[in-house]
Design a protein around this motif. Structure first.
Motif, short mmCIF file in Angstrom:
data_model
loop_
_atom_site.label_atom_id
_atom_site.label_comp_id
_atom_site.label_asym_id
_atom_site.label_seq_id
_atom_site.Cartn_x
_atom_site.Cartn_y
_atom_site.Cartn_z
N UNK A 193 0.83 -1.20 0.00
CA UNK A 193 0.00 0.00 0.00
C UNK A 193 0.87 1.26 0.00
N UNK A 219 1.83 2.21 -3.47
CA UNK A 219 0.70 2.79 -4.20
C UNK A 219 0.44 4.22 -3.77
N UNK A 220 0.42 4.42 -2.45
CA UNK A 220 0.14 5.76 -1.95
C UNK A 220 1.18 6.75 -2.46
N UNK A 257 0.59 7.38 -6.28
CA UNK A 257 -0.64 8.13 -6.55
C UNK A 257 -0.53 9.57 -6.07
N UNK A 258 0.07 9.76 -4.90
CA UNK A 258 0.19 11.12 -4.39
C UNK A 258 1.20 11.94 -5.18
N UNK A 305 0.36 10.06 -10.06
CA UNK A 305 -0.17 8.99 -10.90
C UNK A 305 -1.69 8.96 -10.78
N UNK A 306 -2.35 8.51 -11.86
CA UNK A 306 -3.81 8.47 -11.87
C UNK A 306 -4.36 7.09 -11.55
N UNK A 307 -3.57 6.05 -11.76
CA UNK A 307 -4.05 4.70 -11.46
C UNK A 307 -2.83 3.82 -11.20
N UNK A 331 -8.95 -0.11 -17.78
CA UNK A 331 -8.46 1.05 -17.03
C UNK A 331 -7.88 2.10 -17.99
N UNK A 387 -10.79 3.90 -19.27
CA UNK A 387 -11.35 4.81 -18.26
C UNK A 387 -10.52 6.09 -18.16
N UNK A 410 -12.46 4.22 -11.26
CA UNK A 410 -11.49 3.38 -10.57
C UNK A 410 -12.24 2.24 -9.91
N UNK A 457 -4.53 3.13 0.76
CA UNK A 457 -4.62 3.11 -0.70
C UNK A 457 -5.93 3.76 -1.15
N UNK A 515 -5.58 7.42 -1.04
CA UNK A 515 -4.72 7.93 -2.12
C UNK A 515 -5.47 7.95 -3.45
N UNK A 516 -6.29 6.91 -3.68
CA UNK A 516 -7.05 6.89 -4.95
C UNK A 516 -8.10 7.98 -4.96
N UNK A 556 -7.77 10.87 -3.49
CA UNK A 556 -7.04 12.11 -3.79
C UNK A 556 -6.70 12.19 -5.26
N UNK A 557 -6.32 11.06 -5.86
CA UNK A 557 -5.95 11.08 -7.28
C UNK A 557 -7.16 11.46 -8.14
#
Lengths: 227, 227
Positions: free
Chosen positions: A83, A86-87, A90-91, A94-96, A110, A113, B96, B106, B109-110, B112-113
């Motif tokens: 995690x 990922x955090x 993304x922070x 990144x978008x996904x 994805x 999307x 998402x 996570x 974070x998603x 926020x993204x």
DNA sequence: CCGGGTCCTAACGATTCCCTGACGGCTGCA
DNA sequence: TGCAGCCGTCAGGGAATCGTTAGGACCCGG
């Protein structure tokens, strides 16, 4: 729809190139972080797929670098499942985030999307400039002179500049933002070529290039497309 | 930032309400699909978190229903881990897809993204000065004279001064702070050019430059924008 | 090897902008 | 009345910016 794939595993690159290419995407690849940045500047893709563990420049650093000057959607494809990874990604912008191994169908969904918003929000199919019609999505310009339709050819750089201006109708576009959106972030002072290309665009689009009606210049600030 | 959470498990709803509420989000909840649609209409949230398996109206149907009239970001949170489910939801319009059980970090974070792009839309206000409208973000001034819109051009320095004044409506702006904000901190005392530029601004913006209505001067102190 | 096209550099008048200096109007005060 | 600040305006020179032309570097398909 152009996609930049950055991964240090040639096998993955090859597989993705084939799979995505079969779906009609244009694929550009890079095998390390620095090459990814360069490819971004050169090709201006509509989406970036990033691996995190790359030599020369880590994926995390690539995200941060890109976000300094580009809003392109970033999809991280990584073997790290934690995690915290990922955090962090993304922070950083990144978008996904998809973990390996991934389902190719899910990856495609994805991608759809992420690119959907561009496709729908960027729906400025045709812009009219007097007797000239500009189709940004089809990359086509036609001039209607005395009832006769005549196609005008623009170079790739001219398309980039015109695209930025036409996507911000009425708004002033700073020299600086124009330079970074077209030539990447490492252009600070020199503006010689920008004036050149704007001049060429005016020659091709304006009825009277010496007294432009649509591509206006704001001295000391930048340019403006006046609809 | 307002978030709508739709899930048929009251425990999950409660946990998410507490967790996200502690992060400063406003939380609205719905326990089935139909209630989610109603809550969407009533509260206009900035983001929707959807469970797929809900009574009365399946999450899939909710996505399709919402996408008919709303562009709100949709984050699916589901126990279904199959690729087919993800593809179906994403293609229907979800942005998402997170599978239960999920890491709360996570998820945050998603969120926020997804909400990041909305937040970055710069919204500097458009200021009205009688028949003249000033758009600070687009750097555009239009004067509406007898029904005919006419654009007014300002020089960079004029924009700087006008920006400082308009961002402090009604407040007195000292000559000194104007000088430092426009010309940097190394200007003390000299006020000759400031009077000049204010005069030019009045000529371009005021109906009667000799008797200004909006750009007022406070003798011995500075200037004031009176809205 | 040679043309065609694109990109970029370098240089030149021409235009625009910024700032200086001087002048006149206004107000308050001796 | 004369004077001293302060403010607004006008004119002009220096500097920065802009538009344009010419030409070289590079790539690529004959």
């Amino acid at each position: 729809m152009k996609i930049l794939i950055a991964d240090d595993d040639p096998q993955i690159l090859r597989a993705l190139r084939i799979t995505l290419g079969a779906r009609g995407y244009d694929i550009v690849t890079a095998e390390d972080g620095a090459a990814a940045i360069n490819a971004m500047i050169e090709h201006h893709p509509d989406l970036v797929m990033l691996d995190l563990g790359m030599p020369r420049l880590d994926g995390q650093a690539v995200i941060e670098g890109l976000r300094g000057w580009s809003q392109v959607p970033i999809l991280v494809v990584s073997g790290r499942t934690g995690a915290a990874d990922k955090v962090q990604a993304l922070d950083a912008g990144a978008d996904d985030y998809v973990t390996k191994p991934f389902s190719i169908d899910e990856l495609l969904a994805r991608i759809r999307a992420l690119t959907r918003r561009l496709a729908t929000t960027d729906d400025e199919p045709v812009v009219l400039l007097g007797a000239v019609t500009v189709d940004l999505s089809a990359k086509q310009v036609t001039r209607n002179a005395a009832g006769v339709a005549e196609t005008v050819r623009l170079t790739p750089t001219e398309w980039l500049i015109l695209g930025v201006l036409l996507r911000n109708p009425g708004k002033l576009v700073t020299r600086q933002s124009l330079l970074t959106e077209v030539w990447g972030p490492h252009h600070v002072g020199d503006t010689g070529y920008l004036r050149l290309y704007v001049g060429q665009l005016r020659k091709k689009l304006e009825a009277d290039a010496a007294h432009p009606r649509y591509l206006l210049t704001e001295a000391g600030m930048g340019y403006r497309f006046s609809p």
